[in-house]
Design a protein around this motif. Structure first.
Motif, PDB file in Angstrom:
ATOM      1  N   VAL A 105       0.876  -1.171   0.000  1.00 15.35           N
ATOM      2  CA  VAL A 105       0.000   0.000   0.000  1.00 15.35           C
ATOM      3  C   VAL A 105       0.914   1.221   0.000  1.00 15.35           C
ATOM      4  CG1 VAL A 105      -1.707   1.294   1.310  1.00 15.35           C
ATOM      5  CG2 VAL A 105      -1.818  -1.195   1.260  1.00 15.35           C
ATOM      6  N   ALA A 106       0.766   2.086  -0.989  1.00 16.48           N
ATOM      7  CA  ALA A 106       1.554   3.313  -1.077  1.00 16.48           C
ATOM      8  C   ALA A 106       0.658   4.494  -0.717  1.00 16.48           C
ATOM      9  CB  ALA A 106       2.120   3.473  -2.476  1.00 16.48           C
ATOM     10  N   VAL A 107       1.096   5.280   0.245  1.00 18.39           N
ATOM     11  CA  VAL A 107       0.319   6.426   0.712  1.00 18.39           C
ATOM     12  C   VAL A 107       1.165   7.683   0.510  1.00 18.39           C
ATOM     13  CG1 VAL A 107      -0.897   7.431   2.672  1.00 18.39           C
ATOM     14  CG2 VAL A 107      -0.787   4.955   2.427  1.00 18.39           C
ATOM     15  N   TYR A 108       0.581   8.691  -0.113  1.00 18.55           N
ATOM     16  CA  TYR A 108       1.292   9.922  -0.447  1.00 18.55           C
ATOM     17  C   TYR A 108       0.500  11.147   0.014  1.00 18.55           C
ATOM     18  CZ  TYR A 108       3.630   6.779  -3.709  1.00 18.55           C
ATOM     19  OH  TYR A 108       4.315   5.736  -4.265  1.00 18.55           O
ATOM     20  N   ALA A 109       1.222  12.239   0.220  1.00 19.57           N
ATOM     21  CA  ALA A 109       0.588  13.517   0.546  1.00 19.57           C
ATOM     22  C   ALA A 109       1.556  14.642   0.173  1.00 19.57           C
ATOM     23  CB  ALA A 109       0.242  13.596   2.022  1.00 19.57           C
ATOM     24  N   PRO A 110       1.059  15.719  -0.383  1.00 15.19           N
ATOM     25  CA  PRO A 110       1.921  16.845  -0.749  1.00 15.19           C
ATOM     26  C   PRO A 110       2.174  17.807   0.405  1.00 15.19           C
ATOM     27  CG  PRO A 110      -0.288  17.305  -1.459  1.00 15.19           C
ATOM     28  CD  PRO A 110      -0.304  15.907  -0.868  1.00 15.19           C
ATOM     29  N   SER A 111       1.663  17.508   1.569  1.00 15.13           N
ATOM     30  CA  SER A 111       1.683  18.474   2.669  1.00 15.13           C
ATOM     31  C   SER A 111       3.077  18.934   3.074  1.00 15.13           C
ATOM     32  CB  SER A 111       0.944  17.901   3.878  1.00 15.13           C
ATOM     33  OG  SER A 111       1.473  16.645   4.229  1.00 15.13           O
ATOM     34  N   LEU A 143      -4.145  21.819   3.761  1.00 14.56           N
ATOM     35  CA  LEU A 143      -5.072  21.267   2.789  1.00 14.56           C
ATOM     36  C   LEU A 143      -5.132  19.750   2.911  1.00 14.56           C
ATOM     37  CD1 LEU A 143      -4.095  23.309  -0.387  1.00 14.56           C
ATOM     38  CD2 LEU A 143      -5.982  23.725   1.183  1.00 14.56           C
ATOM     39  N   VAL A 144      -6.324  19.209   2.743  1.00  9.92           N
ATOM     40  CA  VAL A 144      -6.494  17.750   2.741  1.00  9.92           C
ATOM     41  C   VAL A 144      -6.176  17.277   1.335  1.00  9.92           C
ATOM     42  CG1 VAL A 144      -8.123  15.875   3.047  1.00  9.92           C
ATOM     43  CG2 VAL A 144      -8.249  17.878   4.527  1.00  9.92           C
ATOM     44  N   GLY A 145      -5.164  16.444   1.188  1.00  6.68           N
ATOM     45  CA  GLY A 145      -4.805  16.041  -0.161  1.00  6.68           C
ATOM     46  C   GLY A 145      -4.025  14.743  -0.233  1.00  6.68           C
ATOM     47  N   SER A 146      -4.118  13.916   0.791  1.00  8.15           N
ATOM     48  CA  SER A 146      -3.396  12.651   0.719  1.00  8.15           C
ATOM     49  C   SER A 146      -4.148  11.671  -0.181  1.00  8.15           C
ATOM     50  CB  SER A 146      -3.236  12.056   2.117  1.00  8.15           C
ATOM     51  OG  SER A 146      -4.493  11.799   2.690  1.00  8.15           O
ATOM     52  N   TYR A 147      -3.396  10.720  -0.699  1.00  8.66           N
ATOM     53  CA  TYR A 147      -4.013   9.701  -1.551  1.00  8.66           C
ATOM     54  C   TYR A 147      -3.227   8.413  -1.433  1.00  8.66           C
ATOM     55  CZ  TYR A 147      -0.271  11.095  -4.759  1.00  8.66           C
ATOM     56  OH  TYR A 147       0.943  11.373  -5.315  1.00  8.66           O
ATOM     57  N   HIS A 148      -3.828   7.338  -1.874  1.00 12.92           N
ATOM     58  CA  HIS A 148      -3.160   6.041  -1.787  1.00 12.92           C
ATOM     59  C   HIS A 148      -3.277   5.305  -3.121  1.00 12.92           C
ATOM     60  CE1 HIS A 148      -7.370   5.150  -0.606  1.00 12.92           C
ATOM     61  NE2 HIS A 148      -7.182   4.115  -1.393  1.00 12.92           N
TER      62      HIS A 148
END
Length: 71
Positions: A4-10, A18-23
Motif C-alpha cells: 500500500v503506497a500512501v502519499y501527501a503533498p503536505s 489542505l487535505v490532499g493525501s491519496y493512496h
C-alpha cells in the motif's frame, strides 16, 4: 499485491492545511477495505482547492519547487 503506497503533498509542498493525501492499492480486497473505513467520517474528503493544489504540485512547476527547496 500486499503493498500500500500512501502519499501527501503536505510536507514537500508546504500544503499542511489542505487535505490532499491519496493512496495507491492494487489489491482490490485491501483497497475496498481501506476505502470503506476511510470514507465513513468524511474527514479526509478532498475539496476543490486541495484537488487543484495537488494537480499543480505534480506538474513541472512542482518538481522545480522541490529542486529549489533542496538547496
Amino acid at each position: 499485491m500486499r503493498t500500500v503506497a500512501v502519499y501527501a503533498p503536505s510536507k514537500t509542498f508546504n500544503l499542511a492545511g489542505l487535505v490532499g493525501s491519496y493512496h495507491i492499492i492494487y489489491n482490490p480486497t485491501i483497497r475496498d477495505r481501506v476505502v470503506a473505513k476511510s470514507s465513513k467520517p468524511h474527514y479526509n474528503d478532498m475539496n476543490v482547492l486541495s484537488m487543484h493544489a495537488l494537480n499543480r504540485c505534480l506538474q513541472a512547476q512542482g518538481y522545480e519547487w522541490v529542486e529549489m527547496s533542496r538547496v
